[in-house]
Design an enzyme around this catalytic site. Structure first.
Site, PDB file in Angstrom:
ATOM      1  N   GLU A 170       0.822  -1.229   0.000  1.00 49.73           N
ATOM      2  CA  GLU A 170       0.000   0.000   0.000  1.00 49.73           C
ATOM      3  C   GLU A 170       0.850   1.270   0.000  1.00 49.73           C
ATOM      4  O   GLU A 170       0.607   2.189   0.777  1.00 49.73           O
ATOM      5  CB  GLU A 170      -0.952  -0.011   1.211  1.00 49.73           C
ATOM      6  CG  GLU A 170      -1.863  -1.228   1.213  1.00 49.73           C
ATOM      7  CD  GLU A 170      -2.806  -1.288   2.420  1.00 49.73           C
ATOM      8  OE1 GLU A 170      -2.700  -0.436   3.312  1.00 49.73           O
ATOM      9  OE2 GLU A 170      -3.647  -2.209   2.463  1.00 49.73           O
ATOM     10  N   GLU A 286      -5.473 -11.022  -1.126  1.00 50.09           N
ATOM     11  CA  GLU A 286      -6.266 -10.851   0.109  1.00 50.09           C
ATOM     12  C   GLU A 286      -7.764 -10.819  -0.189  1.00 50.09           C
ATOM     13  O   GLU A 286      -8.501  -9.974   0.347  1.00 50.09           O
ATOM     14  CB  GLU A 286      -5.866  -9.546   0.832  1.00 50.09           C
ATOM     15  CG  GLU A 286      -4.376  -9.411   1.087  1.00 50.09           C
ATOM     16  CD  GLU A 286      -3.990  -8.143   1.844  1.00 50.09           C
ATOM     17  OE1 GLU A 286      -4.874  -7.461   2.385  1.00 50.09           O
ATOM     18  OE2 GLU A 286      -2.794  -7.843   1.885  1.00 50.09           O
TER      19      GLU A 286
HETATM   20  C1  XIL Z   1      -5.714  -6.486   8.468  1.00 50.11           C
HETATM   21  C2  XIL Z   1      -5.913  -7.685   9.383  1.00 50.11           C
HETATM   22  O1  XIL Z   1      -6.767  -8.595   8.750  1.00 50.11           O
HETATM   23  C3  XIL Z   1      -6.498  -7.251  10.699  1.00 50.11           C
HETATM   24  O2  XIL Z   1      -6.544  -8.320  11.628  1.00 50.11           O
HETATM   25  C4  XIL Z   1      -5.683  -6.100  11.295  1.00 50.11           C
HETATM   26  O3  XIL Z   1      -6.306  -5.616  12.474  1.00 50.11           O
HETATM   27  C5  XIL Z   1      -5.537  -4.970  10.295  1.00 50.11           C
HETATM   28  O4  XIL Z   1      -4.961  -5.488   9.087  1.00 50.11           O
HETATM   29  N1  XIL Z   1      -4.599  -4.798   3.758  1.00 50.11           N
HETATM   30  C6  XIL Z   1      -3.542  -5.542   4.199  1.00 50.11           C
HETATM   31  C7  XIL Z   1      -3.701  -6.424   5.371  1.00 50.11           C
HETATM   32  O5  XIL Z   1      -2.491  -5.550   3.543  1.00 50.11           O
HETATM   33  O6  XIL Z   1      -2.514  -6.566   6.093  1.00 50.11           O
HETATM   34  C8  XIL Z   1      -4.814  -5.949   6.289  1.00 50.11           C
HETATM   35  O7  XIL Z   1      -5.005  -6.917   7.317  1.00 50.11           O
HETATM   36  C9  XIL Z   1      -6.073  -5.720   5.497  1.00 50.11           C
HETATM   37  C10 XIL Z   1      -5.866  -4.677   4.439  1.00 50.11           C
END
Ligand code: XIL
Length: 385
Positions: A170, A286
């Site tokens: 990101e 994801e």
């Molecule tokens: C999220 C996790 O799922 C949560 O448990 C945590 O509190 C916050 O992060 N993009 C990403 C992930 O790259 O690392 C994030 O994961 C969700 C959005």
């Protein structure tokens, strides 16, 4: 012919007779295992799930798994630590590394013949307090030293055991942020300290990761990066710049956090293809598909069907691009989904809180089953060669 050989032959005949018998006697043999996402994955495509080791895998006993662990082992051949390899968890103090959660994920993967995607080394979020505090006074050289130490230590610890790493996560703002799509030189403490030449820092981050683990495939990763848009245009330009600089950049990951509140950008396959044409691997890293729910907290039939379609479209894009290495869901059950804690939405994963498989699960299973190695049969005739 010697006696022992004859005896072996008799033994062999009776063994095959028993097998034949077992085929006609109901219940004499266990049913073949049901097909699942992992068993149906074509070519060497990895089908993954995020898992939070610290929460769900500590004390794992392969002989006595929880229901959650049993499904995680059965359905997936790849795991991504949901939080365990983020700075705040793995590097809580300047001189303290805590590998307990990450090690739990690695051990579970090993016990179940799964591979691991590393996540993540450079991000603006989930950094420990000490980084947030110290970074206010960092020079670029100081930031570089801290980042290099972290990358060498974490990547080095798991060298040879992680097939893909999200090196930078990101790093671009969104179109709608003040300033539009540009590198997060405000929010990311490392990019901020090196704001004069953030691309040089990124290039070195990839080099440090590559030095620590020459086998790992190294990724850029972001949300709102599925279709062709201003953000992915910026990534495309950055990828070209990093490659021209000799950085060991190997992959581009689209997170795939979708919401039914918004439309679906059908250009995902075209987007993957343009990155593949640069010589990069691509992945859906994801995936989840959230939605606003009614007062009863339940989705309606139309939402359930649309969710299945969106999950499947992301998979189809991956199946149709030979350079797509992995398709990972961000957790598989609603009980553990990050969505309700962050968005006023829910029902985002492929199974309910009780592990009931949703139509989204069956849509993925069907597409995997239909896929032939390297190509999906849904690719229009003529393109299949
Ligand atoms: C999220 C996790 O799922 C949560 O448990 C945590 O509190 C916050 O992060 N993009 C990403 C992930 O790259 O690392 C994030 O994961 C969700 C959005």
């Amino acid at each position: 012919m010697s006696q022992p050989t004859t005896m072996r032959r008799v033994a062999a005949i009776s063994a095959s007779a028993i097998t034949a018998l077992a085929l006609v006697v109901p219940g004499a043999q266990a049913d073949p295992p049901e097909p699942n996402l992992r068993s149906e994955a074509p070519r060497d495509l990895k089908i993954g799930s995020a898992v939070w080791g610290q929460r769900d895998l500590l004390g794992y006993d392969p002989k006595n798994p929880t229901e959650f662990q049993r499904i995680l082992a059965t359905e997936f051949n790849s795991l991504t630590p949901e939080n365990d390899m983020k700075w705040a968890e793995i590097h809580p103090e300047p001189d303290v590394y805590d590998f307990s959660g990450a090690d739990a994920v690695m051990a579970f993967a090993k016990a179940n013949g799964q591979e691991v995607r590393g996540h993540t080394l450079l991000w603006h979020s989930q950094n420990p307090q000490w980084v947030t505090t110290a970074s206010a006074g960092w020079t670029c050289d100081e930031a570089r030293d801290v980042l290099e130490d972290h990358i060498s230590t974490v990547v080095g610890r798991y060298a040879g055991e992680i097939y893909e790493w999200d090196v930078a996560n990101e790093i671009f703002q969104d179109d709608w942020d003040a300033g539009g799509v540009r590198l997060r030189t405000g929010a990311n403490p490392f990019l901020k300290a090196c704001a004069e030449d953030p691309v040089a820092l990124l290039s070195d981050a990839f080099k440090w990761a590559h030095e620590a683990d020459p086998e790992a495939v190294l990724f850029l990763n972001d949300y709102n990066a599925e279709g062709i848009n201003n953000k992915t245009d910026a990534y495309y330009a950055l990828a070209q710049e990093l490659l021209a600089d000799g950085a060991p950049l190997h992959g581009f990951g689209a997170q795939g956090h979708l919401s039914l509140q918004y439309g679906f950008d059908e250009s995902i396959q075209e987007n993957f293809e343009r990155f593949a044409d640069l010589g990069l691997k691509v992945s859906v890293t994801e995936a989840d598909v959230r939605m606003p729910l009614g007062e009863d907290g339940e989705p309606d039939a139309e939402q359930i069907a649309l969710q299945a379609e969106r999950y499947d479209k992301m998979l189809e894009a991956c199946l149709n691009v030979a350079s797509c290495t992995s398709y990972t869901v961000w957790g598989f059950d609603d009980a553990r989904s990050w969505v309700p804690g962050v968005f006023p939405e829910g029902y985002a994963t492929i199974m309910t809180e009780e592990y009931e498989k949703k139509p989204a699960y069956f849509a993925l299973l069907e597409s995997l089953t239909d896929a032939t190695p390297g190509k999906s049969p849904r690719t229009p005739p003529g393109l299949n060669g």
